[in-house]
Motif scaffolding. Sequence first.
Motif, PDB file in Angstrom:
ATOM      1  N   ASP A   1      27.025  56.407  67.353  1.00  0.00           N
ATOM      2  CA  ASP A   1      26.971  55.250  66.453  1.00  0.00           C
ATOM      3  C   ASP A   1      25.559  54.996  65.938  1.00  0.00           C
ATOM      4  O   ASP A   1      25.362  54.672  64.760  1.00  0.00           O
ATOM      5  CB  ASP A   1      27.488  54.005  67.178  1.00  0.00           C
ATOM      6  CG  ASP A   1      28.986  54.067  67.462  1.00  0.00           C
ATOM      7  OD1 ASP A   1      29.666  54.933  66.873  1.00  0.00           O
ATOM      8  OD2 ASP A   1      29.460  53.272  68.289  1.00  0.00           O
ATOM      9  N   ILE A   2      24.553  55.163  66.813  1.00  0.00           N
ATOM     10  CA  ILE A   2      23.153  54.988  66.403  1.00  0.00           C
ATOM     11  C   ILE A   2      22.803  55.988  65.301  1.00  0.00           C
ATOM     12  O   ILE A   2      22.208  55.643  64.275  1.00  0.00           O
ATOM     13  CB  ILE A   2      22.207  55.167  67.610  1.00  0.00           C
ATOM     14  CG1 ILE A   2      22.355  54.002  68.598  1.00  0.00           C
ATOM     15  CG2 ILE A   2      20.748  55.270  67.144  1.00  0.00           C
ATOM     16  CD1 ILE A   2      21.655  54.236  69.924  1.00  0.00           C
TER      17      ILE A   2
ATOM     18  N   LEU B   1      23.575  56.490  57.426  1.00  0.00           N
ATOM     19  CA  LEU B   1      24.034  55.626  56.340  1.00  0.00           C
ATOM     20  C   LEU B   1      22.862  54.883  55.702  1.00  0.00           C
ATOM     21  O   LEU B   1      22.812  54.726  54.479  1.00  0.00           O
ATOM     22  CB  LEU B   1      25.076  54.639  56.869  1.00  0.00           C
ATOM     23  CG  LEU B   1      26.430  55.257  57.251  1.00  0.00           C
ATOM     24  CD1 LEU B   1      27.313  54.211  57.922  1.00  0.00           C
ATOM     25  CD2 LEU B   1      27.126  55.845  56.028  1.00  0.00           C
ATOM     26  N   ALA B   2      21.917  54.430  56.535  1.00  0.00           N
ATOM     27  CA  ALA B   2      20.728  53.742  56.008  1.00  0.00           C
ATOM     28  C   ALA B   2      19.889  54.699  55.166  1.00  0.00           C
ATOM     29  O   ALA B   2      19.397  54.334  54.087  1.00  0.00           O
ATOM     30  CB  ALA B   2      19.904  53.171  57.153  1.00  0.00           C
ATOM     31  N   TYR B   3      19.719  55.929  55.645  1.00  0.00           N
ATOM     32  CA  TYR B   3      18.982  56.949  54.890  1.00  0.00           C
ATOM     33  C   TYR B   3      19.664  57.221  53.552  1.00  0.00           C
ATOM     34  O   TYR B   3      19.018  57.260  52.502  1.00  0.00           O
ATOM     35  CB  TYR B   3      18.876  58.235  55.713  1.00  0.00           C
ATOM     36  CG  TYR B   3      18.879  59.493  54.873  1.00  0.00           C
ATOM     37  CD1 TYR B   3      17.751  59.875  54.143  1.00  0.00           C
ATOM     38  CD2 TYR B   3      20.022  60.287  54.777  1.00  0.00           C
ATOM     39  CE1 TYR B   3      17.769  61.015  53.345  1.00  0.00           C
ATOM     40  CE2 TYR B   3      20.047  61.416  53.986  1.00  0.00           C
ATOM     41  CZ  TYR B   3      18.922  61.785  53.269  1.00  0.00           C
ATOM     42  OH  TYR B   3      18.954  62.899  52.482  1.00  0.00           O
ATOM     43  N   GLN B   4      20.981  57.422  53.583  1.00  0.00           N
ATOM     44  CA  GLN B   4      21.698  57.754  52.355  1.00  0.00           C
ATOM     45  C   GLN B   4      21.598  56.630  51.324  1.00  0.00           C
ATOM     46  O   GLN B   4      21.408  56.889  50.137  1.00  0.00           O
ATOM     47  CB  GLN B   4      23.165  58.064  52.673  1.00  0.00           C
ATOM     48  CG  GLN B   4      23.356  59.372  53.425  1.00  0.00           C
ATOM     49  CD  GLN B   4      24.803  59.642  53.770  1.00  0.00           C
ATOM     50  OE1 GLN B   4      25.716  59.026  53.225  1.00  0.00           O
ATOM     51  NE2 GLN B   4      25.034  60.583  54.675  1.00  0.00           N
TER      52      GLN B   4
ATOM     53  N   ASP C   1      27.222  67.041  53.194  1.00  0.00           N
ATOM     54  CA  ASP C   1      28.152  66.698  52.125  1.00  0.00           C
ATOM     55  C   ASP C   1      27.539  65.692  51.154  1.00  0.00           C
ATOM     56  O   ASP C   1      27.778  65.761  49.941  1.00  0.00           O
ATOM     57  CB  ASP C   1      29.446  66.142  52.718  1.00  0.00           C
ATOM     58  CG  ASP C   1      30.279  67.216  53.394  1.00  0.00           C
ATOM     59  OD1 ASP C   1      30.052  68.414  53.122  1.00  0.00           O
ATOM     60  OD2 ASP C   1      31.168  66.860  54.194  1.00  0.00           O
ATOM     61  N   PHE C   2      26.771  64.742  51.676  1.00  0.00           N
ATOM     62  CA  PHE C   2      26.084  63.769  50.826  1.00  0.00           C
ATOM     63  C   PHE C   2      25.240  64.474  49.770  1.00  0.00           C
ATOM     64  O   PHE C   2      25.262  64.122  48.581  1.00  0.00           O
ATOM     65  CB  PHE C   2      25.209  62.874  51.700  1.00  0.00           C
ATOM     66  CG  PHE C   2      24.180  62.070  50.960  1.00  0.00           C
ATOM     67  CD1 PHE C   2      24.542  61.025  50.121  1.00  0.00           C
ATOM     68  CD2 PHE C   2      22.813  62.343  51.132  1.00  0.00           C
ATOM     69  CE1 PHE C   2      23.578  60.274  49.442  1.00  0.00           C
ATOM     70  CE2 PHE C   2      21.858  61.597  50.463  1.00  0.00           C
ATOM     71  CZ  PHE C   2      22.233  60.561  49.618  1.00  0.00           C
TER      72      PHE C   2
END
Length: 220
Positions: free
Chosen positions: A71-72, A78-81, A120-121
Amino acid sequence: MDLNSKAFLFDMNGTMIDDMYYHTRAWHKVLGDLGAGLSMEQTKLHMYGKAEEMFDRIFGPNKFGDQELHDIIMNKELAYQEAFRPQLKLINGLGAFLQKAKAAGISLAIGTAAPKTNVDFVLDGLQLHSLFPVIIGAEDVTTSKPDPEVFLSAAAGLKVNPADCVVFEDSPKGVEAAKRGGMKAVVITTFHEPEDFAHLDNVLMCVKDYTDPQLEQLFA
């Protein structure tokens, strides 16, 4: 330099896209919130291999449960993306370089410590999946860089002898992985200076981006 039109193997973060500042900033906040007490520069030095291995180096093994650690890491990604998405683009000249390699019959693969969510991002966001028939990510290896497994797996996937591969990397640990796999390397100096690679004798050249005329040697 005669490559016999074999293969180019690319690291992704810092090599295909210039995003390492965003990763460093995201990790610095996450690790700081967990009490690591690292500076940005210290965080940068720990940023190689799988995220799980980085946590072992910083906090010692088994400080976090598997689900908690997952989770970390996912929250960090997600924050990076979110932060990097507006800047998502290939490093200057890489698009044309990839097309030239493809036209020359050189096989292409990616060997990265990034998790599939980040692969994938990037590849979906830039519509690059079709250029890379082989993609080896964090979930596909047992031991990450500087172990050569990621690049050896990429070469095997392309059915190319490791000695006929050139690795494109931005980090000393990645170039070390290439060396240990019997491969030459081209350094992209987005995250490290050329002197950081002075101890590695498999470096063919250091370039700022893919417009550098030195790269023409790879097609000779």
